[in-house]
Write an enzyme that holds these catalytic residues in place. Sequence first.
Site, mmCIF file in Angstrom:
data_model
loop_
_atom_site.group_PDB
_atom_site.id
_atom_site.type_symbol
_atom_site.label_atom_id
_atom_site.label_comp_id
_atom_site.label_asym_id
_atom_site.label_seq_id
_atom_site.Cartn_x
_atom_site.Cartn_y
_atom_site.Cartn_z
ATOM 1 N N ASP A 51 -34.892 36.129 31.139
ATOM 2 C CA ASP A 51 -35.608 37.183 30.427
ATOM 3 C C ASP A 51 -34.719 37.685 29.299
ATOM 4 O O ASP A 51 -33.548 38.015 29.528
ATOM 5 C CB ASP A 51 -35.885 38.318 31.417
ATOM 6 C CG ASP A 51 -37.004 39.241 30.992
ATOM 7 O OD1 ASP A 51 -37.204 39.415 29.775
ATOM 8 O OD2 ASP A 51 -37.671 39.796 31.881
ATOM 9 N N ASP B 104 -39.144 39.838 26.075
ATOM 10 C CA ASP B 104 -39.559 41.228 26.254
ATOM 11 C C ASP B 104 -40.153 41.788 24.954
ATOM 12 O O ASP B 104 -39.602 41.557 23.870
ATOM 13 C CB ASP B 104 -38.325 42.044 26.666
ATOM 14 C CG ASP B 104 -38.645 43.467 27.030
ATOM 15 O OD1 ASP B 104 -39.450 43.672 27.957
ATOM 16 O OD2 ASP B 104 -38.065 44.386 26.411
ATOM 17 N N GLU C 217 -44.041 38.796 26.220
ATOM 18 C CA GLU C 217 -44.658 40.054 26.630
ATOM 19 C C GLU C 217 -45.191 40.740 25.384
ATOM 20 O O GLU C 217 -44.451 40.986 24.438
ATOM 21 C CB GLU C 217 -43.649 40.965 27.320
ATOM 22 C CG GLU C 217 -44.286 42.257 27.801
ATOM 23 C CD GLU C 217 -43.286 43.353 28.131
ATOM 24 O OE1 GLU C 217 -43.609 44.203 28.977
ATOM 25 O OE2 GLU C 217 -42.185 43.372 27.537
ATOM 26 N N HIS D 5 -42.447 44.128 37.460
ATOM 27 C CA HIS D 5 -41.470 45.187 37.709
ATOM 28 C C HIS D 5 -41.833 46.506 37.054
ATOM 29 O O HIS D 5 -41.193 47.527 37.317
ATOM 30 C CB HIS D 5 -40.093 44.734 37.209
ATOM 31 C CG HIS D 5 -40.083 44.445 35.739
ATOM 32 N ND1 HIS D 5 -40.699 43.340 35.197
ATOM 33 C CD2 HIS D 5 -39.557 45.128 34.694
ATOM 34 C CE1 HIS D 5 -40.556 43.364 33.884
ATOM 35 N NE2 HIS D 5 -39.872 44.428 33.550
ATOM 36 N N ASP D 6 -42.841 46.505 36.183
ATOM 37 C CA ASP D 6 -43.265 47.720 35.486
ATOM 38 C C ASP D 6 -44.590 48.281 35.998
ATOM 39 O O ASP D 6 -45.080 49.278 35.468
ATOM 40 C CB ASP D 6 -43.430 47.444 33.984
ATOM 41 C CG ASP D 6 -42.108 47.323 33.256
ATOM 42 O OD1 ASP D 6 -41.108 47.862 33.745
ATOM 43 O OD2 ASP D 6 -42.071 46.665 32.193
#
Length: 545
Positions: free
Chosen positions: A98, A199, A248, A322-323
Site C-alpha cells: 500500500d 491511497d 483508492e 480498515h476505514d
Amino acid sequence: MAVSDWKKSVVYQVYPKSFNDSTGDGTGDIRGIIEKLDYLAFLGVDYIWLTPVYESPMRDNGYDISNYYEINPEFGTKEDLKALMDEAHEKGLKVMLDLAFNHTSTAHPWFVESKKSKDNPYRDYYIWKDGTYDSPPTSWESKFGGNAWQYDDNTNQYYLRLFDVTQADLNWDNEKVRSEIYEMINYWIDFGVDGFRFDVVNLLSKGEFKDSDGPGKEFYTDGPRIHEYIHEMNRRTFGGKEIMTVGEMSSTTIDHCIKYTAPEREELNSVFNFHHLKVDYPGGEKWTDASYDFILLKETLMKWQLGIHEGNGWNAIFWCNHDQPRVVSRFGKDDTEENRVRSAKMLAISLHGLQGTPYIYQGEEIGMTNPGFSRIDQYRDVETLNAYDILREKGYSYQQVMDILKKKSRDNARTPMQWDGSPHAGFTDGEPWIETAPNYPEINAEKAVADETSVFYTYKKLIEMRHEMEILTSGDIRPMLMKDRNLFVYERTLDGESLLVIANYSDKYVAWPEEVARDGEVLISNYDVKDNELRPFEALMIYRK
C-alpha cells in the site's frame, strides 16, 4: 487458475497492526502474518494486501509515511518482508503493498527541509501558500475535520494538508516529486512485490486554489492533470509488468473511473469507490447514528456495475476495509448468533456475484462484528477522536457521541483479528494496542474452520466459484426489482448461461417474487433447502443454462 489473472483473483486485506502479533508487544507484525499464511492459503485467496508497513510516526496508522524505503520497526524488518513474500509465493499467494503519496508525514526528510525556508530546494515538493495568521489561503476543509491549511510560524506561510496536520500534501506538479515517487515504486517492484494499492490516488492533481461553498473537493478531486500523472506513472513503473494495481478513489465519478481502468489508457487495473458505503450518511454527513438506505445501496451498486462494465473499466468490489465499520453490524444484523451468521453469509453471496475483483478484509470471512466500545478512551483513531471533539463542541451529549462512534468509527474494523478463544483472541501474548471485541470466545477463526457450516466456508466456496466461473468475471449484469424494499436481486448472463443472485436483506419472511423464476441449480445458499418463500437473510445463487 493462473494467479496472475487478476480479474479472477480475490484479494485479502491485512491490517498488520491488528492481524497477528509474533513478539508479544501488543502490535501485529510481519512475522505474525507469516505465521498465518497457511490459513490464508486454505481460504483460497490469491493476493494479500498489506496496509502501509513503512517507517511512520503512526499518527494515521501508517498512511503518514516518513521513509518509503524502510520498514517500521514496529512491524519488523525488510528481511521479514522478504521472508513473507518468499513464503507467500511458495504457497501460491501474492503480496501487494500500500502506497500513500498524495502526502507524506511532516517527519519525512523532504518536509523537514521544505519547512526550513522559502528558498529551500525542497520547498516546492509541497504546496505552500500565503495567508495571514487567522486567514488561511482557502476555505477548504480537511477530511479529518478543520481547515485544510496549516500555518507555519517559521516561514509565515501555510502548507496544504487534506488529511491530518502531520500529513503534508505533495506537489505533483513538480516533476522532481513525480520522479522521486516513480523511483521508489520501481524499488519495490525490483524487491519482488506483486501489486500495489494506491491511497487516495485521484487527489494528486490540485486545481485552482479558490474558496469553496463546500469543503473544496471540486478543486482537488480528479484534478486537471490526474490522468496525465497516472498514465506517466504507469509508463515509468508498473506498466507492462505482472503487477496488479488498484487505486483508492475519493468522491470520484464513473466517467473518471472508466478512464482510470480502461486497458487502452494505460493507467490502473482497477478502482475502489466508496459511494455504496455512504448510504448511511444522511445529507452526506458521516457522523450520525442513522440507519442505511437499502434502496440507495442497490441503486449505487448497480449504477457502478453497469457504468463500469459498459465503459470497459474494472471495479474492486468490497464491503469492508480498515476505514469502514464491520459490514455484518452495518448492513446485516448481529443481535443473535443465528442472525449474525445468516446475514454475514447473505452479504457475502450478494456481493461476490457482482463483477469486479473481490476484496475480503481480515475477519470478514468469519463474520467479525463491531466491538461495541462504550468509552472514548477505548478509541485510538485520529479521525474518531477529532470527530468526538467536534461533536461535543456542537452540543451532543457524551452518550449521543458514543452511539455515533459505535456505528461509524474506523476503529470498528481495527480491533485485533480473532484467532481463537484464548486471551485477546490469540492475537497477542501481551496487552493489545487496542482492545479486542468481547465476543471473540464465540467468533474466532479456530471455531470457524472447524465448522463446515460457518461463514468461513461460504467465503471459501465463493472464492472457488470466482476462480472457476467465467460468468462471474465477464457476464453482463441485469438489475431486477430495484424498488423492492427487502430483496436485492440481479442476474449475470454469458453465452446462454445465467446466474441469478437473490438476497433477502430483512429479518422477515418474504414471498418469492413472481417476476423471478425459481428453477435452476442452487450453487450456494445460506439455508440447507430451497423453500417457496425467502426466509430471514436468505441468499441464493441459482445457475441456469
